[in-house]
Design a protein around this motif. Structure first.
Motif, PDB file in Angstrom:
ATOM      1  N   UNK A 165       0.820  -1.226   0.000  1.00  0.00           N
ATOM      2  CA  UNK A 165       0.000   0.000   0.000  1.00  0.00           C
ATOM      3  C   UNK A 165       0.854   1.276   0.000  1.00  0.00           C
ATOM      4  N   UNK A 166       2.111   1.157   0.383  1.00  0.00           N
ATOM      5  CA  UNK A 166       2.929   2.374   0.486  1.00  0.00           C
ATOM      6  C   UNK A 166       4.401   2.005   0.448  1.00  0.00           C
ATOM      7  N   UNK A 167       5.210   2.996   0.082  1.00  0.00           N
ATOM      8  CA  UNK A 167       6.660   2.811   0.093  1.00  0.00           C
ATOM      9  C   UNK A 167       7.313   4.145   0.450  1.00  0.00           C
ATOM     10  N   UNK A 168       8.502   4.043   1.037  1.00  0.00           N
ATOM     11  CA  UNK A 168       9.251   5.276   1.264  1.00  0.00           C
ATOM     12  C   UNK A 168      10.025   5.619  -0.007  1.00  0.00           C
ATOM     13  N   UNK A 169      10.388   6.871  -0.104  1.00  0.00           N
ATOM     14  CA  UNK A 169      11.205   7.325  -1.231  1.00  0.00           C
ATOM     15  C   UNK A 169      12.059   8.481  -0.779  1.00  0.00           C
ATOM     16  N   UNK A 170      12.908   8.929  -1.668  1.00  0.00           N
ATOM     17  CA  UNK A 170      13.655  10.161  -1.388  1.00  0.00           C
ATOM     18  C   UNK A 170      13.572  11.032  -2.635  1.00  0.00           C
ATOM     19  N   UNK A 171      13.670  12.325  -2.401  1.00  0.00           N
ATOM     20  CA  UNK A 171      13.439  13.281  -3.483  1.00  0.00           C
ATOM     21  C   UNK A 171      14.506  14.363  -3.396  1.00  0.00           C
ATOM     22  N   UNK A 172      15.410  14.367  -4.372  1.00  0.00           N
ATOM     23  CA  UNK A 172      16.494  15.344  -4.408  1.00  0.00           C
ATOM     24  C   UNK A 172      16.221  16.407  -5.476  1.00  0.00           C
ATOM     25  N   UNK A 173      15.533  15.961  -6.568  1.00  0.00           N
ATOM     26  CA  UNK A 173      15.174  16.907  -7.625  1.00  0.00           C
ATOM     27  C   UNK A 173      13.818  16.560  -8.235  1.00  0.00           C
ATOM     28  N   UNK A 174      13.112  15.645  -7.586  1.00  0.00           N
ATOM     29  CA  UNK A 174      11.812  15.209  -8.100  1.00  0.00           C
ATOM     30  C   UNK A 174      11.615  13.708  -7.997  1.00  0.00           C
ATOM     31  N   UNK A 175      12.532  13.045  -7.302  1.00  0.00           N
ATOM     32  CA  UNK A 175      12.602  11.579  -7.292  1.00  0.00           C
ATOM     33  C   UNK A 175      11.452  10.872  -6.597  1.00  0.00           C
ATOM     34  N   UNK A 176      10.583  11.606  -5.898  1.00  0.00           N
ATOM     35  CA  UNK A 176       9.331  11.006  -5.409  1.00  0.00           C
ATOM     36  C   UNK A 176       8.179  11.445  -6.312  1.00  0.00           C
ATOM     37  N   UNK A 177       8.136  12.735  -6.602  1.00  0.00           N
ATOM     38  CA  UNK A 177       6.967  13.302  -7.299  1.00  0.00           C
ATOM     39  C   UNK A 177       6.878  12.831  -8.752  1.00  0.00           C
ATOM     40  N   UNK A 178       8.012  12.824  -9.450  1.00  0.00           N
ATOM     41  CA  UNK A 178       7.974  12.446 -10.863  1.00  0.00           C
ATOM     42  C   UNK A 178       7.567  10.983 -11.041  1.00  0.00           C
ATOM     43  N   UNK A 179       8.154  10.021 -10.311  1.00  0.00           N
ATOM     44  CA  UNK A 179       7.679   8.640 -10.457  1.00  0.00           C
ATOM     45  C   UNK A 179       6.228   8.466  -9.989  1.00  0.00           C
ATOM     46  N   UNK A 180       5.815   9.234  -8.974  1.00  0.00           N
ATOM     47  CA  UNK A 180       4.408   9.153  -8.541  1.00  0.00           C
ATOM     48  C   UNK A 180       3.513   9.580  -9.694  1.00  0.00           C
ATOM     49  N   UNK A 181       3.901  10.658 -10.372  1.00  0.00           N
ATOM     50  CA  UNK A 181       3.102  11.149 -11.502  1.00  0.00           C
ATOM     51  C   UNK A 181       3.073  10.119 -12.628  1.00  0.00           C
ATOM     52  N   UNK A 182       4.227   9.543 -12.922  1.00  0.00           N
ATOM     53  CA  UNK A 182       4.320   8.628 -14.066  1.00  0.00           C
ATOM     54  C   UNK A 182       3.650   7.276 -13.807  1.00  0.00           C
ATOM     55  N   UNK A 183       3.368   6.984 -12.520  1.00  0.00           N
ATOM     56  CA  UNK A 183       2.715   5.711 -12.210  1.00  0.00           C
ATOM     57  C   UNK A 183       1.316   5.900 -11.622  1.00  0.00           C
ATOM     58  N   UNK A 184       0.841   7.149 -11.593  1.00  0.00           N
ATOM     59  CA  UNK A 184      -0.546   7.388 -11.176  1.00  0.00           C
ATOM     60  C   UNK A 184      -0.805   7.219  -9.692  1.00  0.00           C
ATOM     61  N   UNK A 185       0.159   7.592  -8.839  1.00  0.00           N
ATOM     62  CA  UNK A 185      -0.070   7.492  -7.387  1.00  0.00           C
ATOM     63  C   UNK A 185       0.249   8.832  -6.723  1.00  0.00           C
ATOM     64  N   UNK A 186       0.130   8.857  -5.392  1.00  0.00           N
ATOM     65  CA  UNK A 186       0.374  10.060  -4.617  1.00  0.00           C
ATOM     66  C   UNK A 186       1.806  10.021  -4.088  1.00  0.00           C
ATOM     67  N   UNK A 187       2.531  11.122  -4.253  1.00  0.00           N
ATOM     68  CA  UNK A 187       3.910  11.167  -3.747  1.00  0.00           C
ATOM     69  C   UNK A 187       4.172  12.481  -3.046  1.00  0.00           C
TER      70      UNK A 187
END
Lengths: 482, 476
Positions: A165-187
């Motif tokens: 249901x969830x995973x942690x991530x890290x975001x230095x320049x978009x590394x959570x938000x961009x994959x969330x956008x490209x896979x249709x989830x919330x980041x």
């Protein structure tokens, strides 16, 4: 059947309709089945996971409760986990076992979360497609020929495919938000300093921030509440109270002001994505918010600024991988200098080496002022743009990525094209602001993300805006065909 | 050295701060532990770890700054100095570069001729030490001990104000004394807690421009500093006088051969790629903090000596000797107060206590015994000789009885009764007619022998001053 959310699973666990053991076994089964197709994981830890699940079930049996108690979750393989390999998706750390837990891991463990494994990612978080992983690319569940984005690509794919249901991530320049956008989830990428960086293998220390990838804003609120807060082991971690993010989700948006930067809707934005984002903005108007054009005049500086600051810090952060104490050590070195050269050339992939070289160059005597110092000045200009904008609006909204998921291999040989994929997200890191991506529609059958940006430490506001949208729309419920 | 050269020297002194834990981690700093037993994950540079600044190291650096009248920066910044070496686990050393915590101070030193000279201190910054490479006992390999990695240092950089090896030594000694007084460094040079790099260059007298300098690294004794500088002066003068040019380079001093040797030249020097460490916030110190530290400053050695000369009437030389070790100075200060006899206390500490401490540095002195003896001998109740004997017997005896009682028991009361003394003196003169004749023939030195005989005959109890007086009278 829609994949469950943390909030939904917590209710089922609370009602004893399911045990953590069952949930965890289900997650492990799905991961095992998906792995040959998606490659979302680097390490899966069935024994530890089931033991943790049993411990969570025992805690619940003793009367303990909690929204995360017994919930299966994946950690991006950048977080150190005691006793379990932490590779950062690099040959350099293949087989490396950390002797300690990252603060994020420690806190989520304390909340009763069950870690099922370590998610694939771009090597040392350097990449926007998950193609730089030593362990192979991750596939996008919405189209297996496509990238899930990066660097938290494994985390995003695992959640999008309903493995966890969830995973942690890290975001230095978009590394959570961009994959969330490209896979249709919330980041959600929190404010710099909101979550401890201790135990998170550093890429660019002044930009890195831990966050979460979930199905809903509500789940992100639950996880952030458990992860955030002061940590004396991280000097850059903010010593300020953590609000009850879940409690603030229901606030109505009537009269709230949304800033729409004109620079976000330039020629580089794919038309289908633009249409989906504009439709989302219209939905916010229906929810009572008002739209206001704002300007971020220095936004164009953000990609070049980022590609000086981040590699500079990375070149220094990655110096510790020298083959002396841990990690890959070339067996054929005949001298100290050879040990360094062969171990680092053999242990790091091409993109990591490119960034180390770039960073070393911009910090060199004679270039420091022209590059690093200038980039710091640009960084202040970018932060000032946001500060001015937030003088008149509550949040800023726009696209997360310039286009939906691209094909694997499409950009991998063109670093500049790859870097431009983060054009809307990078400025947020440079300014240290919280940013969030939620699914807001489709273009060509692929998910599109809406990015919400808030002032420092206003994660609660972003989650509130995201939750209200998700209450009114169903984009976040869409799932790829199994 | 021939020719006429002005010697220009600047020192970079590394003083290890006496904190319990390291500058960026909680690991202990104690010296001499088994290799790699005092290095935690932060010191080892493990993936994901972060540095956290030790507040005590900051306080100590500020203490130093205030003691040399320097400016304490309201905002200073840690920077990374990047280079690869196996004893540098992170691949960079955390130091301060553009914005050091302390800048623009000065320290007054006393030269051999008694003249005073003010040496400017350009800056003092905080940094972490590296580990140690062990080249012995590893059969062609190098061992690494990271116990020292992360130990806090303050690097004290002087202006090129020193003009001779002697001045450089005087300055290094003055800093050494100061940091021990401040309690911020144990000053142990064998263990490397206090060491320096010497920048040396030559120029023609009157020239404005500095000559090309060399930097001789890691000098860990005053003698090595002096020898290394003298060697460099001679070497550079030879180079210049034979028409050559001094190469800017880093050198090492080899005490066995008493020479310096080139380590690396400027061309081979690392580009350290300094940049602000993003893992650490700038150190911001407000006026209240700085004033609070200032309030804890002890009296500094120079002021202490001046006060002793002024208030206690000590000779400058005595004050100098008694103030060199902070612990001795404190002991003397207490004795002066408890006995109310600062002059005799100074003599006693200098002649007896220091002699004992030189023989047995770890001796724990029973201060009550010393105070008793100072009082008894200053008041004429016992002779200096008795005081010395009793100190040797009881000076380090924690359970010693009161000295007054011992004096009574043993009948050591000084003979100051002129009649009794006169009888002993007469006996001694009668028993030594040859020496009496020699004295009268002009051999004044014989007086010492005769005094000694009187003291011996009185079992050390004779009042030496009176004995001298009596002998002088009788032999006149």
């Amino acid at each position: 059947m829609a994949s469950p959310t943390i909030a939904g699973l917590a209710r089922q666990l609370e009602a004893r309709e399911v045990s953590s053991h069952e949930l965890t076994q289900r997650a492990l089964d799905r991961i095992a089945a998906s792995q040959p197709v998606l490659n979302a994981f680097i390490t899966v830890t069935p024994e530890q996971a089931l033991a943790a699940a049993d411990a969570a079930d025992a805690r619940r049996a003793r009367g303990e409760t909690g929204p995360l108690l017994g919930i299966p979750l994946a950690h991006k393989d950048i977080f150190c986990t005691a006793g379990v390999p932490t590779t950062c998706a690099s040959k350099m750390l293949a087989g490396f076992v950390s002797p300690y837990d990252a603060t994020v891991v420690e806190r989520l463990n304390a909340a009763g979360v069950v870690t099922v494994g370590k998610a694939n990612m771009d090597e040392f978080a350097m990449g926007s497609s998950n193609e730089t992983s030593f362990f192979g690319p991750v596939k996008n569940p919405w189209g297996l020929a496509r990238s899930p984005g990066g660097s938290s690509g494994g985390s995003a794919a695992a959640v999008a495919a309903g493995l966890v249901p969830a995973a942690t991530g890290t975001d230095t320049g978009g590394s959570i938000r961009q994959p969330a956008a490209l896979t249709g989830i919330t980041g959600l990428k929190p404010t710099y300093g909101r979550v401890s960086r201790y135990g998170m293998i550093a890429f660019a220390s002044s930009l890195d921030q831990a966050g979460v990838l979930t199905r809903t804003a509500e789940d992100a609120a639950l996880l952030l509440g458990a992860m955030a807060g002061f940590d004396p082991r991280d000097s850059t971690c903010a010593d300020r109270p953590v609000p009850d993010y879940a409690a603030g989700l229901g606030a109505p948006l009537r009269g709230r002001r949304i800033g729409v930067p004109k620079e976000f809707f330039d020629d580089g934005l794919e038309p289908g994505s633009a249409a989906a984002v504009r439709a989302a903005l219209a939905e916010y108007e229906r929810l009572g918010a008002t739209l206001h054009e704002v300007s971020l005049p220095n936004l164009g500086l953000s990609v070049p600024t980022y590609y000086i600051v981040a590699p500079a810090e990375a070149s220094s952060n990655l110096s510790r991988f020298d083959g002396v104490r841990f990690g890959y050590r070339h067996p054929g070195a005949g001298s100290l200098e050879e040990l360094y050269k062969l171990s680092r050339a053999g242990g790091f992939g091409a993109e990591v080496q490119r960034r180390i070289l770039t960073g070393t160059y911009v910090l060199s005597a004679g270039y420091y002022d022209a590059y690093y110092l200038k980039a710091q000045q640009c960084r202040r200009l970018i932060a000032d743009d946001f500060r001015r904008a937030f003088g008149s609006v509550d949040v800023i909204a726009g696209p997360t990525a310039p286009a939906p998921a691209f094909r694997l291999g499409e950009k991998v040989d063109d670093p500049v094209q790859m870097y431009l994929n983060d054009i809307y997200t990078i400025a947020v890191n440079l300014a240290g602001l919280p940013g969030l991506s939620i699914p807001c529609g489709f273009s060509g059958g692929l998910p599109v993300g809406l990015q919400l940006i808030g002032p420092h430490f206003e994660e609660g506001r972003l989650l509130n805006f995201a939750h209200q949208y998700q209450q009114a729309t169903g984009w976040h419920l869409r799932e790829p065909a199994a | 050295m021939s020719g006429n050269w002005e010697v220009v020297i600047g020192l970079e002194i590394h003083a290890q701060l006496a904190t319990k834990s390291k500058i960026f981690s909680g690991a202990a700093t104690a010296y001499g532990a088994e290799p790699n037993t005092q290095a935690c994950l932060v010191d080892l540079g493990y993936p994901g770890v972060l540095p956290v600044l030790n507040a005590e190291a900051v306080r100590m650096a500020v203490t130093f700054g205030l003691a040399v009248g320097a400016a304490v920066a309201p905002r200073s910044v840690f920077a990374r100095k990047n280079y690869f070496y196996p004893d540098l686990p992170k691949g960079y050393q955390i130091s301060q570069y553009e914005l050091p915590i302390v800048h623009d101070g000065a320290l007054t030193i006393t030269l051999d001729d008694g003249a005073q000279k003010s040496v400017r201190i350009i800056r003092a910054h905080l940094e972490e030490d590296a580990g140690k490479s062990l080249h012995e006992n590893f059969a062609g390999m190098t061992g690494i001990d990271l116990n020292r990695a992360g130990t806090p240092l303050v690097e004290i950089v002087s202006a090129p104000d020193l003009r001779s090896a002697k001045e450089a030594v005087a300055y290094m000694k003055a800093i050494h004394e100061l940091v021990r007084y401040l309690g911020i460094c144990d000053g142990n040079m064998q263990e490397g807690s206090f060491r320096c790099d010497a920048n040396v260059s030559l120029r023609r007298p009157g020239a404005e421009k500095l000559g090309t300098r060399t930097e001789t690294k890691n000098l860990n004794s005053f003698r090595f500093l002096e020898r290394a500088i003298l060697f460099e002066i001679g070497r550079q003068a030879d180079v210049l006088e034979s028409g050559g040019q001094v190469v800017q380079e880093t050198r090492l001093y080899d005490p066995d051969r008493d020479e310096t040797r080139a380590m690396r030249s400027k061309e081979e020097a690392n580009d350290y790629r300094y940049f602000p460490d993003p893992d650490l916030l700038p150190v911001e110190l407000d006026a209240a903090y700085i004033e609070a530290v200032r309030a804890t400053l002890p009296e500094l050695p120079v002021a202490k000596r001046a006060r002793w000369v002024r208030d206690f009437g000590l000779k400058a030389e005595d004050a100098e000797v008694l103030s060199q070790e902070p612990a001795v100075a404190a002991l003397y200060e207490r004795l002066a107060a408890t006995t109310g006899r600062p002059g005799p206390a100074a003599n006693f500490v200098r002649m007896e206590v220091l002699a004992l401490l030189n023989r047995t540095p770890d001796a724990v002195i029973n201060e009550t015994v010393v105070a008793d003896l100072v009082r008894l001998s200053a008041d004429g109740a016992i002779s200096r000789a008795s005081a010395k004997t009793l100190f040797e017997e009881f000076g380090t005896d924690a359970g010693a009885p009161a000295m007054g009682a011992v004096v009574d028991q043993r009948g050591l009361k000084q003979i100051s009764d002129t009649g009794a003394l006169e009888r002993i003196v007469d006996d001694v003169l009668a028993a030594n007619p040859d020496q009496v004749a020699q004295y009268r023939a002009g051999k004044a030195k014989v007086m010492g022998f005769l005094v000694g005989q009187v003291m011996k005959a009185s079992a050390g109890k004779a009042n030496a001053a009176q004995v001298n007086e009596l002998l002088a009278k009788k032999l006149a």
